[in-house]
Design an enzyme around this catalytic site. Structure first.
Site, PDB file in Angstrom:
ATOM      1  N   HIS A 109      -4.763   6.786  -0.725  1.00  0.00           N
ATOM      2  CA  HIS A 109      -6.301   6.274  -0.789  1.00  0.00           C
ATOM      3  C   HIS A 109      -7.202   7.439  -1.039  1.00  0.00           C
ATOM      4  O   HIS A 109      -8.143   7.004  -1.712  1.00  0.00           O
ATOM      5  CB  HIS A 109      -6.487   5.792   0.396  1.00  0.00           C
ATOM      6  N   SER A 158     -13.006   2.457  -2.729  1.00  0.00           N
ATOM      7  CA  SER A 158     -12.646   1.686  -1.524  1.00  0.00           C
ATOM      8  C   SER A 158     -13.647   0.903  -1.047  1.00  0.00           C
ATOM      9  O   SER A 158     -13.865  -0.012  -1.699  1.00  0.00           O
ATOM     10  CB  SER A 158     -12.368   2.935  -0.399  1.00  0.00           C
TER      11      SER A 158
END
Ligand SMILES: *[C@@H]1O[C@H](CO)[C@@H](O)[C@H](O)[C@H]1NC(C)=O
Length: 414
Positions: free
Chosen positions: A388, A184
């Site tokens: 995620h 990320s």
């Protein structure tokens, strides 16, 4: 109107000197809830990175690294594995995501945590901590209790923190190159560095982006989408209050969780954690036994600007520097912030993405892939629901992600 209220209250910051950690999370639970948590999970919730690594039988070193602009960062190193010791061990540098820390590479058990798997596969593992998180709230002259400390976004993490940590690893190991794995924001900051500190591309043997975040025009996260149009107002609010750490108030958390998780949701643990509210979650891959542990170590701290900068990315659909509004001209000499240049990133890059990622959308990842100067491979996680946070916490992370990353790193080492 309601949303505006929510987001203004979100950024009316409650200031507190310490970051969230295990003790305060556990204190927030009722004694019945606490009794349901296995003892070893409680124990791990109260340990920091060094405590955890030691408990699971790995050697650990702590390193402090100072950036060119004075931030003092903590790195955690696992120089050897449990089963693999000594020998010629190539360095691998792991860089965490937004509101996370080095702990997220070791929070799962050794058979499903990337740092341990790499150490046992024969690597020398280094884990960074970006400025402002639990392990890196330190500066040569600035005080983290004052707003001046927090005037950074992931631009500065990429421009100063990553280069400082890379140089430290190379100096300590006597190597010319290392392998990089980012999750990320750990990918966003890498792309900033590869674009604006070009000389660092030569220090990267291979780069593995887990959930690559550069373009965000198509992101799905409802909370980020709602916040984005107000990004610059939020900045105004925070600067008025003079405190720039991102610390959502309890009113904000209650409202956000009702909005995103539904009625009564404040009692569902994931709906009480801002990280899940931002990134979503995937019930199939979330080990609920481990949840108290994840909740104890995240959110691990960030500046408001890190979130605001992401909000700007969504609005502009561009990968560019922090938008300072009327001050752009003074800072950048142009009315809009300069773009980063993925074309100039010459380090070999692999992108790992998935269909259900709220922050890294497949279309945005594809755009980045086409622009990167040396994109070598793009892999879609073969599980439709993969989200995620599954890249660090997912039950099947080893099978679906880590085994492949380790094989790719070997391929670029030998
Ligand atoms: C979930 O975590 C617990 C505690 O570490 C572990 O015993 C269990 O095997 C995990 N479950 C799965 C499905 O991985």
């Amino acid at each position: 109107m309601l949303t505006i209220l929510i987001f203004v209250s979100a950024f009316v910051l409650v200031h507190s000197g310490s970051s969230p950690h295990g003790e305060s999370y556990l204190r927030s639970l009722s004694s019945r809830q606490k009794n349901e948590i296995p003892r070893d999970i409680i124990e791990d919730s109260l340990l920091d990175a060094v405590g955890l690594i030691t408990k699971y039988g790995y050697p650990v070193e702590v390193h402090e690294v100072k950036t060119d602009d004075g931030y003092i960062l903590t790195m955690h190193r696992i120089p050897e594995g449990r089963t693999s010791k000594g020998g010629n061990r190539p360095p691998v540098y792991l860089q965490h995501g937004l509101l996370m820390s080095s702990v997220d590479w070791i929070i799962n058990r050794p058979d499903n945590a990337l740092a341990y798997l790499l150490a046992d596969a024969g690597f020398d593992v280094w884990m960074g901590n970006a400025r402002g998180n639990t392990y890196s709230r330190k500066h040569a002259t600035l005080n983290p209790d004052k707003s001046k400390f927090w005037k950074f976004s992931w631009n500065e993490i990429g421009y100063y923190d990553l280069p400082a940590m890379i140089d430290h690893i190379l100096a300590q190991t006597g190597r010319k190159k290392l392998h990089y794995v980012g999750h990320s924001q750990g990918t966003t900051s890498f792309f900033v560095m590869g674009s604006n500190r070009k000389e660092y591309n030569n220090k990267i043997a291979s780069m593995h982006a887990l959930s690559p975040v550069a373009y965000m025009g198509n992101l799905k996260s409802p909370l980020v989408r709602m916040m984005a149009p107000m990004a610059n107002t939020i900045e105004l609010v925070t600067s008025l209050f003079g405190v720039n750490e991102f610390l959502p108030t309890s009113d904000f958390m209650t409202l956000a969780s009702h909005l995103l998780c539904g009625e009564g949701s404040i009692f569902v643990p994931v709906c009480t954690n801002v990280l899940f509210l931002l990134a979503g979650y995937n019930p199939d891959q979330l080990n609920t036994t481990m949840l108290p542990l994840y909740m104890s170590h995240t959110p691990a701290g960030a500046s408001s600007r890190q979130l605001v900068h992401y909000g700007q990315e969504h609005m502009s659909k561009r990968f560019r520097q922090y938008d300072r509004g009327v001050n752009n001209f003074i800072t950048y000499g142009s009315l809009t912030p300069p773009k980063y240049n993925p074309e100039s990133i010459t380090a070999p890059v692999f992108l790992h993405y998935s269909d259900n990622d709220w922050l890294a959308d497949g279309g945005d990842v594809d755009k980045l892939f086409k622009e990167l100067g040396n994109a070598v491979g793009k892999f879609r996680v073969p599980m439709a629901e993969w989200n995620h946070l599954d890249y660090t916490w997912g039950i099947d992370a080893k099978r679906l992600i880590y085994d492949r990353v380790i094989n790719l790193i070997w391929a670029f080492e030998l």
